[in-house]
Scaffold this motif. Structure first.
Motif, PDB file in Angstrom:
ATOM      1  N   TYR A   1       0.813  -1.215   0.000  1.00  0.00           N
ATOM      2  CA  TYR A   1       0.000   0.000   0.000  1.00  0.00           C
ATOM      3  C   TYR A   1       0.848   1.267   0.000  1.00  0.00           C
ATOM      4  O   TYR A   1       0.361   2.325  -0.357  1.00  0.00           O
ATOM      5  CB  TYR A   1      -0.960   0.007   1.182  1.00  0.00           C
ATOM      6  CG  TYR A   1      -2.074  -0.971   0.997  1.00  0.00           C
ATOM      7  CD1 TYR A   1      -2.998  -0.792  -0.025  1.00  0.00           C
ATOM      8  CD2 TYR A   1      -2.179  -2.096   1.781  1.00  0.00           C
ATOM      9  CE1 TYR A   1      -4.000  -1.705  -0.239  1.00  0.00           C
ATOM     10  CE2 TYR A   1      -3.188  -3.016   1.579  1.00  0.00           C
ATOM     11  CZ  TYR A   1      -4.092  -2.812   0.563  1.00  0.00           C
ATOM     12  OH  TYR A   1      -5.072  -3.715   0.345  1.00  0.00           O
TER      13      TYR A   1
ATOM     14  N   ALA B   1      -7.474  -6.622   1.129  1.00  0.00           N
ATOM     15  CA  ALA B   1      -6.143  -7.211   1.010  1.00  0.00           C
ATOM     16  C   ALA B   1      -6.215  -8.721   0.853  1.00  0.00           C
ATOM     17  O   ALA B   1      -5.506  -9.310   0.032  1.00  0.00           O
ATOM     18  CB  ALA B   1      -5.305  -6.842   2.226  1.00  0.00           C
TER      19      ALA B   1
ATOM     20  N   GLU C   1      -8.246   2.526   0.095  1.00  0.00           N
ATOM     21  CA  GLU C   1      -7.646   1.794  -1.019  1.00  0.00           C
ATOM     22  C   GLU C   1      -8.308   0.414  -1.167  1.00  0.00           C
ATOM     23  O   GLU C   1      -8.603  -0.031  -2.281  1.00  0.00           O
ATOM     24  CB  GLU C   1      -6.142   1.644  -0.737  1.00  0.00           C
ATOM     25  CG  GLU C   1      -5.330   0.975  -1.812  1.00  0.00           C
ATOM     26  CD  GLU C   1      -5.229   1.811  -3.068  1.00  0.00           C
ATOM     27  OE1 GLU C   1      -5.372   3.044  -2.948  1.00  0.00           O
ATOM     28  OE2 GLU C   1      -5.037   1.218  -4.145  1.00  0.00           O
ATOM     29  N   GLN C   2      -8.553  -0.232  -0.025  1.00  0.00           N
ATOM     30  CA  GLN C   2      -9.169  -1.561  -0.071  1.00  0.00           C
ATOM     31  C   GLN C   2     -10.618  -1.472  -0.533  1.00  0.00           C
ATOM     32  O   GLN C   2     -11.118  -2.372  -1.215  1.00  0.00           O
ATOM     33  CB  GLN C   2      -9.102  -2.227   1.300  1.00  0.00           C
ATOM     34  CG  GLN C   2      -7.690  -2.490   1.752  1.00  0.00           C
ATOM     35  CD  GLN C   2      -7.655  -3.382   2.976  1.00  0.00           C
ATOM     36  OE1 GLN C   2      -8.269  -4.424   3.019  1.00  0.00           O
ATOM     37  NE2 GLN C   2      -6.925  -2.968   3.987  1.00  0.00           N
TER      38      GLN C   2
ATOM     39  N   ILE D   1      -5.422   3.269   3.913  1.00  0.00           N
ATOM     40  CA  ILE D   1      -5.338   1.839   3.582  1.00  0.00           C
ATOM     41  C   ILE D   1      -6.744   1.279   3.370  1.00  0.00           C
ATOM     42  O   ILE D   1      -7.008   0.559   2.406  1.00  0.00           O
ATOM     43  CB  ILE D   1      -4.588   1.072   4.702  1.00  0.00           C
ATOM     44  CG1 ILE D   1      -3.110   1.436   4.700  1.00  0.00           C
ATOM     45  CG2 ILE D   1      -4.746  -0.426   4.525  1.00  0.00           C
ATOM     46  CD1 ILE D   1      -2.298   0.741   5.763  1.00  0.00           C
TER      47      ILE D   1
END
Lengths: 359, 168
Positions: free
Chosen positions: A172, A190, A183-184, A180
């Motif tokens: 990341y 993840a 982004e996920q 984070i």
């Protein structure tokens, strides 16, 4: 420093720590007893309130009203300090967890630090003082042995835990938990990169080191929170009750609550890092950018998603506790130093190679 | 902000004094942890989040745990009974006074006196201190970092060899 920032932060601290985490601690104690009862084919506490849900309140009142006995041979100051030192760091780590996206235009995180996971590790590493001090201040053999065990266990697994999230941070390129999670939400969790940019050969290849990280991180978390199969600091069969043998009433309860609080925060961190935090699967209702406004009911759903995931994780903790037998102490140390440490290091190298090849 | 600075500076100073004054080694170790926490808070007040967090993580969370681990195995009562000769107090007092004089002299030396300290500019790209430190360490100074890494590895291996010597 604007006043409205301070007031917003104060409200978030009070709500998230005292109205969310602490009740969740109480509920997980209840869940622990009910689930363990179900596993062992018993009934469990079901008398106070519907399904025994108010059992936690009854327990709390009992703990407060019991005689608070301080043995004569203890070192008083540290004996009193130790329970607080187990509980406080566990609650302090709440500060960086993103509980949700936004409500009323406010980020649902108490402190949006750029060093999120590091902060959690730093504060969590202070938890060990409570246990060590309890063992030492009790001034008797079994608590002391419990304290010594706990120190070496927590130091060993802290290293594995820290190393295990390095691949994630490399992928990341960020240490801010809010970013984070965002982004996920866009590009696949993840562990489950099934949508967005994650749905590609690169995403699937990178899911391999992340899975290894996840296994190491979760196992280390069991050791860090002193739960079965790694509860050797308290280990009834060898050490009576370990570091809290000499404690009674609310001081004992603080150790107990500290363990559960650490478990909840650990679950929260694990969910945030590996399972998309507050985001829904397949990018549903995901905000377009990190600063985008989020409708009120989306924000509520995000909060709900986070806590649903955390509760599932806590149930996993409980089921593991009542399923697996306790490890032997040398086995525990072996697992930490000989297997997990090396695997975590190799995992970092593997991630670096994958990132370089797939660049 | 000034209030917070005073609070944490006082915390660090009280901790520091405690390390010297406490006869009980465990109390001394705890004073040191207190001092580290105060120092970390001061770093965080300067927006150096990474440095502050590492201060807690490495010093308060790892090194002092090991210290405490060893101290706990000592006989504390004997340690508490020990009294230091007066000359050591005199020596410590002389060193502290000399250092204080030195600091005052340096601060009063023309040039820095009365001038405000340089303000650290916030990064242009709005990047966090973690990114900037990372870029410096692994970009500009990658070679020294590698050398330090190898040095530390050698030290670790050396410690293992030294402590395992008798088992051969």
């Amino acid at each position: 420093m604007d006043w409205h920032l301070i007031i917003a932060a104060a409200i978030k601290i009070v709500v998230f720590v005292f109205f969310v985490t602490l009740p969740l601690v109480a509920m997980s104690v209840w869940a622990e007893r009910r689930v363990s009862a179900a596993i062992q084919d018993r009934v469990g506490p079901n008398r106070v309130g519907p399904f025994g849900l108010l059992q936690a309140v009854a327990d709390g009142i009992k703990f407060l009203l019991k005689e608070d006995f301080t043995p004569a041979h203890v070192r008083k100051f540290y004996f009193w300090l130790a329970p607080a030192l187990t509980m406080v760091p566990a609650l302090l780590t709440c500060a960086v967890l993103p509980f949700g996206s936004r409500l009323f235009g406010e980020k649902m995180v108490i402190a949006d630090l750029d060093v999120g996971p590091l902060y959690v590790f730093a504060i969590a590493s202070l938890t060990v003082y409570g246990i060590v001090l309890a063992g030492w201040a009790s001034n008797s053999k079994y608590p002391f042995l419990g304290g010594v065990r706990s120190t070496s266990q927590m130091i060993s697994y802290e290293i594995c835990m820290g190393l295990s999230i390095v691949p994630l941070v490399m992928i990341y390129g960020d240490l801010n938990l809010g970013r984070i999670v965002h982004e996920q939400a866009q590009n696949g969790w993840a562990l489950l990169p099934l949508w967005g940019e994650g749905l590609s050969p690169k995403g699937f290849l990178l899911a391999l080191p992340i899975f290894v990280s996840f296994v190491i991180f979760t196992t280390s978390m069991f050791a860090e929170t002193n739960r079965l199969p790694f509860d050797l600091p308290e280990c009834e069969t060898e050490l009576v009750a370990g570091y809290h043998t000499e404690y009674s009433s609310m001081k004992f309860a603080l150790f107990f609550l500290g363990e559960y609080a650490a478990m909840i925060i650990g679950s929260g961190l694990c969910v945030t890092l590996f399972l998309g935090g507050w985001s829904l699967p397949f990018g549903w209702l995901a905000p377009a950018t990190i600063d985008a406004e989020v409708p009120f009911w989306h924000g509520l759903i995000h909060l709900g998603a986070f806590f649903a995931k955390v509760i599932v994780f806590i149930l996993f903790f409980i089921v593991v506790r009542w399923t697996l037998p306790r490890f032997r102490y040398d086995q525990l140390m072996r697992l930490g130093w000989v297997f997990f440490f090396e695997i975590a290091l190799a995992n970092v190298v593997l991630t670096a190679i994958l990132l370089w090849v797939l660049k | 902000m000034t209030f917070l600075f005073c609070l944490f500076a006082a915390l660090a100073l009280i901790g520091g004094i405690g390390v010297v004054v406490c006869r009980n080694p465990v109390s001394a170790a705890f004073s040191m942890i207190l001092s580290f926490l105060g120092l970390a808070s001061l770093f965080i007040q300067l927006d150096a989040f990474l440095v502050g967090t590492l201060q807690v993580l490495v010093y308060a969370g790892a090194i002092m745990v090991l210290f405490l681990f060893i101290i706990m195995l000592l006989d504390v009562q004997e340690e508490e009974k020990r009294r230091f000769p007066l000359i050591s107090f005199a020596g410590a007092g002389a060193v502290v006074t000399a250092f204080l004089v030195l600091v005052i002299l340096v601060l009063n030396r023309g040039g820095t006196a009365g001038r405000s300290l340089p303000v650290v500019a916030p990064s242009e790209s709005g990047q966090s201190d973690v990114h900037r430190i990372g870029e410096l360490l692994f970009g500009t100074y990658w070679f020294p970092v590698q050398i330090v890494g190898v040095l530390l590895l050698a030290a670790t291996v050396g410690v293992v060899v030294l402590s395992k010597k008798e088992l051969k």
